[in-house]
Design a protein around this motif. Structure first.
Motif, mmCIF file in Angstrom:
data_model
loop_
_atom_site.group_PDB
_atom_site.id
_atom_site.type_symbol
_atom_site.label_atom_id
_atom_site.label_comp_id
_atom_site.label_asym_id
_atom_site.label_seq_id
_atom_site.Cartn_x
_atom_site.Cartn_y
_atom_site.Cartn_z
ATOM 1 N N VAL A 12 -6.526 -13.885 -38.529
ATOM 2 C CA VAL A 12 -6.152 -14.597 -37.315
ATOM 3 C C VAL A 12 -7.196 -15.544 -37.150
ATOM 4 O O VAL A 12 -8.242 -15.677 -37.060
ATOM 5 N N MET A 13 -6.315 -16.510 -36.686
ATOM 6 C CA MET A 13 -6.876 -17.943 -36.366
ATOM 7 C C MET A 13 -7.145 -18.578 -34.851
ATOM 8 O O MET A 13 -5.916 -18.257 -34.352
ATOM 9 N N THR A 14 -8.241 -19.051 -34.459
ATOM 10 C CA THR A 14 -8.114 -19.611 -32.909
ATOM 11 C C THR A 14 -9.070 -20.928 -33.217
ATOM 12 O O THR A 14 -9.751 -20.846 -34.256
ATOM 13 N N THR A 15 -9.114 -21.684 -32.091
ATOM 14 C CA THR A 15 -10.027 -22.506 -32.050
ATOM 15 C C THR A 15 -10.830 -22.361 -30.773
ATOM 16 O O THR A 15 -10.321 -21.957 -29.585
ATOM 17 N N VAL A 16 -12.102 -22.899 -30.484
ATOM 18 C CA VAL A 16 -12.649 -22.958 -29.330
ATOM 19 C C VAL A 16 -13.403 -24.382 -29.189
ATOM 20 O O VAL A 16 -13.698 -25.032 -30.234
ATOM 21 N N GLU A 59 -13.339 -29.220 -32.127
ATOM 22 C CA GLU A 59 -13.466 -27.843 -31.620
ATOM 23 C C GLU A 59 -14.146 -27.348 -32.916
ATOM 24 O O GLU A 59 -14.666 -27.792 -33.957
ATOM 25 N N VAL A 60 -14.166 -25.784 -32.546
ATOM 26 C CA VAL A 60 -14.948 -24.921 -33.750
ATOM 27 C C VAL A 60 -13.667 -24.189 -34.170
ATOM 28 O O VAL A 60 -12.974 -23.617 -33.378
ATOM 29 N N ALA A 61 -13.316 -24.009 -35.581
ATOM 30 C CA ALA A 61 -12.304 -22.941 -35.970
ATOM 31 C C ALA A 61 -13.067 -21.771 -36.032
ATOM 32 O O ALA A 61 -14.011 -21.611 -36.460
ATOM 33 N N VAL A 62 -12.212 -20.740 -35.837
ATOM 34 C CA VAL A 62 -12.689 -19.363 -35.655
ATOM 35 C C VAL A 62 -11.630 -18.645 -36.628
ATOM 36 O O VAL A 62 -10.389 -18.622 -36.507
ATOM 37 N N HIS A 63 -12.196 -18.004 -37.815
ATOM 38 C CA HIS A 63 -11.375 -17.137 -38.609
ATOM 39 C C HIS A 63 -11.631 -15.694 -38.576
ATOM 40 O O HIS A 63 -12.792 -15.417 -38.905
ATOM 41 N N ILE A 64 -10.911 -14.734 -37.994
ATOM 42 C CA ILE A 64 -11.225 -13.399 -37.786
ATOM 43 C C ILE A 64 -10.415 -12.563 -39.058
ATOM 44 O O ILE A 64 -9.133 -12.821 -38.899
ATOM 45 N N LYS A 65 -11.077 -11.789 -39.543
ATOM 46 C CA LYS A 65 -10.200 -10.967 -40.381
ATOM 47 C C LYS A 65 -10.274 -9.390 -39.747
ATOM 48 O O LYS A 65 -11.266 -8.933 -39.045
ATOM 49 N N SER A 66 -9.001 -9.038 -39.549
ATOM 50 C CA SER A 66 -8.599 -7.955 -39.013
ATOM 51 C C SER A 66 -7.676 -7.067 -39.543
ATOM 52 O O SER A 66 -7.388 -7.281 -40.809
ATOM 53 N N VAL A 67 -6.971 -6.196 -38.865
ATOM 54 C CA VAL A 67 -5.672 -5.424 -39.188
ATOM 55 C C VAL A 67 -4.531 -5.457 -38.274
ATOM 56 O O VAL A 67 -4.841 -5.733 -36.974
ATOM 57 N N HIS A 82 -11.533 -16.262 -24.030
ATOM 58 C CA HIS A 82 -11.273 -17.525 -24.536
ATOM 59 C C HIS A 82 -11.345 -18.414 -23.538
ATOM 60 O O HIS A 82 -10.775 -18.152 -22.314
ATOM 61 N N PRO A 83 -12.027 -19.605 -23.586
ATOM 62 C CA PRO A 83 -12.025 -20.631 -22.456
ATOM 63 C C PRO A 83 -10.900 -21.517 -22.115
ATOM 64 O O PRO A 83 -10.701 -22.025 -21.210
ATOM 65 N N TYR A 84 -9.973 -21.486 -23.172
ATOM 66 C CA TYR A 84 -8.789 -22.476 -23.050
ATOM 67 C C TYR A 84 -7.816 -21.630 -22.195
ATOM 68 O O TYR A 84 -7.484 -20.453 -22.220
ATOM 69 N N ASP A 85 -6.744 -22.329 -21.455
ATOM 70 C CA ASP A 85 -5.834 -21.826 -20.755
ATOM 71 C C ASP A 85 -4.793 -21.199 -21.682
ATOM 72 O O ASP A 85 -4.157 -20.245 -21.287
ATOM 73 N N VAL A 86 -4.301 -22.094 -22.732
ATOM 74 C CA VAL A 86 -3.342 -21.354 -23.719
ATOM 75 C C VAL A 86 -4.076 -21.508 -25.032
ATOM 76 O O VAL A 86 -4.101 -22.621 -25.583
ATOM 77 N N PRO A 87 -4.606 -20.684 -25.341
ATOM 78 C CA PRO A 87 -5.383 -20.562 -26.807
ATOM 79 C C PRO A 87 -4.592 -20.433 -27.830
ATOM 80 O O PRO A 87 -3.642 -19.627 -28.043
ATOM 81 N N GLU A 88 -5.077 -21.143 -28.975
ATOM 82 C CA GLU A 88 -4.118 -20.932 -30.288
ATOM 83 C C GLU A 88 -4.509 -19.431 -30.745
ATOM 84 O O GLU A 88 -5.883 -19.115 -30.653
ATOM 85 N N ILE A 89 -3.642 -18.566 -31.079
ATOM 86 C CA ILE A 89 -3.750 -17.263 -31.562
ATOM 87 C C ILE A 89 -2.704 -17.135 -32.740
ATOM 88 O O ILE A 89 -1.371 -16.885 -32.302
ATOM 89 N N VAL A 90 -2.964 -17.313 -33.890
ATOM 90 C CA VAL A 90 -2.148 -17.540 -35.098
ATOM 91 C C VAL A 90 -2.713 -16.210 -36.121
ATOM 92 O O VAL A 90 -3.728 -16.439 -36.530
ATOM 93 N N ALA A 91 -1.638 -15.445 -36.417
ATOM 94 C CA ALA A 91 -2.299 -14.423 -37.582
ATOM 95 C C ALA A 91 -1.152 -14.552 -38.666
ATOM 96 O O ALA A 91 0.039 -14.699 -38.578
ATOM 97 N N VAL A 92 -1.874 -14.393 -39.782
ATOM 98 C CA VAL A 92 -1.037 -14.256 -41.182
ATOM 99 C C VAL A 92 -1.649 -13.158 -41.963
ATOM 100 O O VAL A 92 -2.738 -12.806 -41.710
ATOM 101 N N PRO A 93 -0.685 -12.440 -42.472
ATOM 102 C CA PRO A 93 -1.017 -11.386 -43.263
ATOM 103 C C PRO A 93 -1.744 -11.624 -44.606
ATOM 104 O O PRO A 93 -1.588 -13.033 -45.229
ATOM 105 N N ILE A 94 -2.726 -11.003 -45.008
ATOM 106 C CA ILE A 94 -3.447 -11.314 -46.382
ATOM 107 C C ILE A 94 -2.512 -10.479 -47.295
ATOM 108 O O ILE A 94 -2.602 -9.150 -47.298
#
Length: 117
Positions: A12-16, A59-67, A82-94
């Protein structure tokens, strides 16, 4: 990676906007067992359209490993922290990875219990 039990690992990716926001988010997600691991990749440049203007930011890219089984909770937590009004939240399957790493990931996010999809 999907397995016969329905387990699906996600990236899961986001930026802050800064390192402090990234650290706060990463620690909260790991503490809540919504993420097994979070990588912070500082100093990326973003060019995007916001409110009819082209913007540019560091920005700082944040890569989150989850399920997949925890994705809904993870998204809620990201939005909450998240501090943004509309944060990027993108998930890709591993789709593939080291069996040992993926088993570790699964156990960390499950809190040591089995996850059912």
């Amino acid at each position: 990676m999907n397995d016969k039990d329905g387990f699906c690992a996600l990236l899961v990716m986001t930026t802050v906007p800064d390192e402090a926001s990234a650290q706060k988010l990463a620690h909260a997600l790991v503490e809540r067992r919504l993420a097994a691991c979070v990588h912070l990749l500082p100093s990326i440049r973003a060019v995007y359209r916001w409110q009819d203007a082209i913007e540019e930011a560091t920005e700082v890219a944040v890569h989150i490993k989850s399920v997949q089984a925890r994705y809904a909770e993870l998204e809620i937590a990201i939005r909450e922290l998240h501090p943004y009004d509309v944060p990027e939240i993108v998930a890709v399957p591993i789709v593939a990875g080291s069996r040992d790493y993926l088993e570790w990931l699964k156990k960390q996010v499950a809190g040591g219990t089995d996850i059912q999809e």
